[in-house]
Design a protein around this motif. Structure first.
Motif, mmCIF file in Angstrom:
data_model
loop_
_atom_site.group_PDB
_atom_site.id
_atom_site.type_symbol
_atom_site.label_atom_id
_atom_site.label_comp_id
_atom_site.label_asym_id
_atom_site.label_seq_id
_atom_site.Cartn_x
_atom_site.Cartn_y
_atom_site.Cartn_z
ATOM 1 N N THR A 10 0.861 -1.300 0.007
ATOM 2 C CA THR A 10 -0.063 -0.046 -0.062
ATOM 3 C C THR A 10 0.670 1.309 0.021
ATOM 4 O OG1 THR A 10 -1.813 -1.206 0.923
ATOM 5 C CG2 THR A 10 -1.765 1.123 1.167
ATOM 6 N N PRO A 11 1.778 1.444 0.830
ATOM 7 C CA PRO A 11 2.708 2.748 0.905
ATOM 8 C C PRO A 11 3.411 2.710 -0.463
ATOM 9 C CG PRO A 11 2.907 1.526 2.840
ATOM 10 C CD PRO A 11 2.157 0.611 2.039
ATOM 11 N N LEU A 12 3.875 1.540 -0.960
ATOM 12 C CA LEU A 12 4.826 1.869 -2.475
ATOM 13 C C LEU A 12 3.928 1.946 -3.382
ATOM 14 C CD1 LEU A 12 7.264 -1.188 -1.698
ATOM 15 C CD2 LEU A 12 7.867 1.226 -1.487
ATOM 16 N N LYS A 13 2.703 1.668 -3.478
ATOM 17 C CA LYS A 13 1.828 1.858 -4.563
ATOM 18 C C LYS A 13 1.748 3.451 -4.714
ATOM 19 C CE LYS A 13 -2.420 1.486 -3.405
ATOM 20 N NZ LYS A 13 -3.575 0.666 -2.676
ATOM 21 N N PHE A 14 1.621 4.172 -3.770
ATOM 22 C CA PHE A 14 1.762 5.485 -3.991
ATOM 23 C C PHE A 14 2.940 6.344 -4.635
ATOM 24 C CE2 PHE A 14 -2.048 4.779 -1.567
ATOM 25 C CZ PHE A 14 -3.175 5.381 -2.302
ATOM 26 N N ARG A 15 3.995 5.525 -4.629
ATOM 27 C CA ARG A 15 5.245 5.948 -5.039
ATOM 28 C C ARG A 15 5.691 5.728 -6.451
ATOM 29 N NH1 ARG A 15 9.811 5.165 -0.602
ATOM 30 N NH2 ARG A 15 10.101 7.504 -0.676
ATOM 31 N N ALA A 16 4.718 4.725 -7.000
ATOM 32 C CA ALA A 16 4.931 4.398 -8.558
ATOM 33 C C ALA A 16 4.771 5.497 -9.400
ATOM 34 C CB ALA A 16 4.006 3.308 -8.679
ATOM 35 N N PRO A 17 5.391 5.580 -10.492
ATOM 36 C CA PRO A 17 5.391 6.688 -11.498
ATOM 37 C C PRO A 17 4.132 6.668 -11.996
ATOM 38 C CG PRO A 17 7.512 5.430 -11.699
ATOM 39 C CD PRO A 17 6.595 4.796 -10.832
ATOM 40 N N GLY A 18 3.470 7.891 -11.913
ATOM 41 C CA GLY A 18 2.213 8.074 -12.722
ATOM 42 C C GLY A 18 1.058 7.745 -11.848
ATOM 43 N N MET A 19 1.211 7.224 -10.748
ATOM 44 C CA MET A 19 0.134 6.932 -9.849
ATOM 45 C C MET A 19 -0.361 8.201 -9.191
ATOM 46 S SD MET A 19 -1.720 4.589 -8.563
ATOM 47 C CE MET A 19 -0.995 3.001 -8.797
ATOM 48 N N THR A 20 -1.927 8.258 -9.312
ATOM 49 C CA THR A 20 -2.625 9.277 -8.884
ATOM 50 C C THR A 20 -3.028 8.766 -7.548
ATOM 51 O OG1 THR A 20 -4.490 8.806 -9.882
ATOM 52 C CG2 THR A 20 -3.242 10.395 -10.972
ATOM 53 N N HIS A 21 -3.430 9.840 -6.692
ATOM 54 C CA HIS A 21 -3.965 9.349 -5.361
ATOM 55 C C HIS A 21 -5.410 8.700 -5.636
ATOM 56 C CE1 HIS A 21 -4.736 9.731 -1.206
ATOM 57 N NE2 HIS A 21 -5.843 10.160 -1.367
ATOM 58 N N ALA A 22 -6.361 9.311 -6.578
ATOM 59 C CA ALA A 22 -7.482 8.634 -6.889
ATOM 60 C C ALA A 22 -7.505 7.323 -7.519
ATOM 61 C CB ALA A 22 -8.345 9.748 -7.838
ATOM 62 N N LEU A 23 -6.388 7.005 -8.243
ATOM 63 C CA LEU A 23 -6.099 5.695 -8.666
ATOM 64 C C LEU A 23 -6.003 4.640 -7.598
ATOM 65 C CD1 LEU A 23 -6.068 3.769 -11.246
ATOM 66 C CD2 LEU A 23 -4.066 4.614 -11.706
ATOM 67 N N GLY A 24 -4.843 5.450 -6.848
ATOM 68 C CA GLY A 24 -4.046 4.611 -5.771
ATOM 69 C C GLY A 24 -5.359 4.089 -4.822
ATOM 70 N N VAL A 25 -6.311 5.104 -4.386
ATOM 71 C CA VAL A 25 -7.249 4.727 -3.276
ATOM 72 C C VAL A 25 -8.295 3.686 -3.984
ATOM 73 C CG1 VAL A 25 -6.973 6.586 -1.866
ATOM 74 C CG2 VAL A 25 -8.614 6.737 -3.744
ATOM 75 N N GLY A 26 -8.611 3.796 -5.461
ATOM 76 C CA GLY A 26 -9.391 3.046 -6.133
ATOM 77 C C GLY A 26 -8.942 1.542 -6.123
ATOM 78 N N ILE A 27 -7.730 1.314 -6.367
ATOM 79 C CA ILE A 27 -6.995 0.000 -6.328
ATOM 80 C C ILE A 27 -6.977 -0.465 -4.979
ATOM 81 C CG2 ILE A 27 -4.682 -1.136 -6.670
ATOM 82 C CD1 ILE A 27 -4.033 0.847 -9.021
ATOM 83 N N GLY A 28 -6.654 0.229 -4.035
ATOM 84 C CA GLY A 28 -6.786 0.082 -2.514
ATOM 85 C C GLY A 28 -8.095 -0.663 -2.088
ATOM 86 N N ARG A 29 -9.191 0.191 -2.687
ATOM 87 C CA ARG A 29 -10.450 -0.428 -2.341
ATOM 88 C C ARG A 29 -10.824 -1.836 -2.602
ATOM 89 N NH1 ARG A 29 -13.282 3.558 -4.484
ATOM 90 N NH2 ARG A 29 -13.992 2.461 -6.487
ATOM 91 N N LEU A 30 -10.284 -1.988 -4.062
ATOM 92 C CA LEU A 30 -10.304 -3.561 -4.507
ATOM 93 C C LEU A 30 -9.459 -4.368 -3.657
ATOM 94 C CD1 LEU A 30 -10.500 -2.758 -8.188
ATOM 95 C CD2 LEU A 30 -12.248 -3.212 -6.825
ATOM 96 N N VAL A 31 -8.179 -3.963 -3.460
ATOM 97 C CA VAL A 31 -7.238 -5.013 -2.773
ATOM 98 C C VAL A 31 -7.691 -5.165 -1.504
ATOM 99 C CG1 VAL A 31 -4.906 -4.987 -2.026
ATOM 100 C CG2 VAL A 31 -5.115 -4.176 -4.353
ATOM 101 N N PHE A 32 -8.099 -4.113 -0.674
ATOM 102 C CA PHE A 32 -8.518 -4.608 0.491
ATOM 103 C C PHE A 32 -9.832 -5.174 0.730
ATOM 104 C CE2 PHE A 32 -5.355 -1.352 1.755
ATOM 105 C CZ PHE A 32 -4.613 -2.115 2.738
#
Length: 155
Positions: A26-48
């Motif tokens: 989860t913390p690393l996901k937000f450091r990926a190049p091109g990752m937006t906050h909205a995309l990160g939380v959307g992925i997080g919602r699915l993963v969690f």
């Protein structure tokens, strides 16, 4: 014998899943190049959501094994397992649904945004902090319960 294997293995499997997803991915996901906050939380919602369902299956298997080999689960190990299951219940029934509403709203904002400025969200909401705290509780309780069960087997 199968219950013994499950009781000695599953608390550590559950612990590993939480560490891998909640505290590494989860913390690393937000450091990926091109990752937006909205995309990160959307992925997080699915993963969690998926993580919580797998955790519920693990918890059910632990409880079933506990019913067959209850003599291996001391009062302290049992209390730690119950605490972990209660934390999971809180996450699934209260925290994640409330956070899901917020992340859906953020995702819709990002979709309708004109792109002139990045979409910002309040990161440290009380629900997120409570979720992280409940993950921390499970990360402490599960390996201790597992160690206590392994020691009971070894005795």
């Amino acid at each position: 014998m199968f219950a013994l294997v499950l009781l000695t293995m599953l608390p550590f499997v559950w612990f590993g899943m939480i560490v891998a997803i909640s505290f590494i991915e989860t913390p690393l996901k937000f450091r990926a190049p091109g990752m937006t906050h909205a995309l990160g939380v959307g992925i997080g919602r699915l993963v969690f959501t998926a993580l919580n369902y797998v955790e519920a299956l693990l918890a059910a298997a632990i409880v079933a094994a506990w019913l067959f080999a209850g003599e291996l689960v001391s009062a302290m190990a049992g209390a730690l397992l119950i605490l972990s299951i209660a934390a999971l219940g809180l996450q699934m029934l209260v925290l994640r649904p409330a956070m899901g509403q917020r992340t859906k709203a953020l995702a819709q904002t990002a979709v309708t945004h004109d792109g002139a400025a990045p979409v910002k969200a309040k990161i440290g909401t009380a629900m997120h902090i409570a979720y992280i705290a409940s993950e921390g509780l499970k990360v402490l309780a599960l390996p201790i319960a597992g160690i206590l069960i392994v020691l009971a087997v070894a005795a």
